[in-house]
Scaffold this motif. Structure first.
Motif, PDB file in Angstrom:
ATOM      1  N   HIS A  38       0.866  -1.177   0.000  1.00  0.00           N
ATOM      2  CA  HIS A  38       0.000   0.000   0.000  1.00  0.00           C
ATOM      3  C   HIS A  38       0.903   1.228   0.000  1.00  0.00           C
ATOM      4  O   HIS A  38       1.814   1.332   0.828  1.00  0.00           O
ATOM      5  N   SER A  39       0.680   2.144  -0.939  1.00  0.00           N
ATOM      6  CA  SER A  39       1.491   3.357  -1.027  1.00  0.00           C
ATOM      7  C   SER A  39       0.657   4.571  -0.656  1.00  0.00           C
ATOM      8  O   SER A  39      -0.509   4.675  -1.041  1.00  0.00           O
ATOM      9  N   TYR A  40       1.264   5.473   0.087  1.00  0.00           N
ATOM     10  CA  TYR A  40       0.591   6.718   0.448  1.00  0.00           C
ATOM     11  C   TYR A  40       1.647   7.793   0.662  1.00  0.00           C
ATOM     12  O   TYR A  40       2.825   7.498   0.841  1.00  0.00           O
ATOM     13  N   LYS A  41       1.192   9.060   0.622  1.00  0.00           N
ATOM     14  CA  LYS A  41       2.100  10.170   0.866  1.00  0.00           C
ATOM     15  C   LYS A  41       2.181  10.440   2.358  1.00  0.00           C
ATOM     16  O   LYS A  41       1.166  10.600   3.022  1.00  0.00           O
ATOM     17  N   GLY A  42       3.387  10.473   2.871  1.00  0.00           N
ATOM     18  CA  GLY A  42       3.610  10.741   4.282  1.00  0.00           C
ATOM     19  C   GLY A  42       3.460  12.223   4.587  1.00  0.00           C
ATOM     20  O   GLY A  42       3.224  13.057   3.694  1.00  0.00           O
ATOM     21  N   VAL A  48       5.384   6.674   0.814  1.00  0.00           N
ATOM     22  CA  VAL A  48       5.725   5.625   1.768  1.00  0.00           C
ATOM     23  C   VAL A  48       5.082   4.328   1.297  1.00  0.00           C
ATOM     24  O   VAL A  48       3.894   4.311   0.955  1.00  0.00           O
ATOM     25  N   ASN A  49       5.869   3.261   1.212  1.00  0.00           N
ATOM     26  CA  ASN A  49       5.350   1.942   0.848  1.00  0.00           C
ATOM     27  C   ASN A  49       5.193   1.112   2.114  1.00  0.00           C
ATOM     28  O   ASN A  49       6.136   0.954   2.874  1.00  0.00           O
TER      29      ASN A  49
END
Length: 150
Positions: A38-42, A48-49
């Motif tokens: 799951h990837s998201y912006k920190g 962030v993976n």
């Protein structure tokens, strides 16, 4: 009776080659792990993976699936979540959550090394181009048949 649903669908990469064992009644039990990311912006704006590992168990897999499930390959798994407990060698009770795979919904998404899948069908996820349809079959004469209903 109340309606309930226990269903999970995963697309990820195998973390290790599957291990197959046999029960005393000669039922093949194959286990392997699948990693999903799951990837998201920190908060700092960088990506962030986050990787989650899933333990998968399947019963009586076909030889085709056992041969094509290899470490690192992408796979689609559908099944249900199940929990079990066991005692380790020190007598400590351990709890495990596993995906009990539905064999008809366990699909390798990459072609095996040395070419595509045997037996026809598509090799979804393969980097090899599809064969050209204008090969030797295109040179064959076409028979006209006026009796066809279309």
């Amino acid at each position: 009776m109340a309606f309930s649903l226990n269903r999970i669908s995963l697309i990820g990469n195998l973390g290790k080659d599957p291990e197959t064992r046999f029960t005393t009644s000669n039922v093949a039990v194959t286990s392997f792990s699948v990693a999903t990311t799951h990837s998201y912006k920190g908060k700092d704006g960088n990506w962030v993976n986050e990787t989650t590992w899933h333990n998968v168990v399947a019963f009586n897999l076909s030889d085709f699936l056992r041969d094509n499930l290899k470490k690192g390959k992408k796979v689609y798994v559908e099944g249900r979540l199940t929990n079990r407990s066991y005692e380790d060698k020190q007598g400590v009770t351990r709890y495990v959550t596993e995906v009990l795979a539905d064999n008809s919904k366990l699909i390798p998404l990459e072609a095996r090394e040395g070419g595509g899948y045997s037996g026809g069908g598509s090799s979804y996820g393969s980097s090899e181009p599809a064969p050209n349809a204008a090969g030797p079959v295109a040179d064959m004469p076409v028979e006209e048949n006026d009796d066809l209903p279309f």
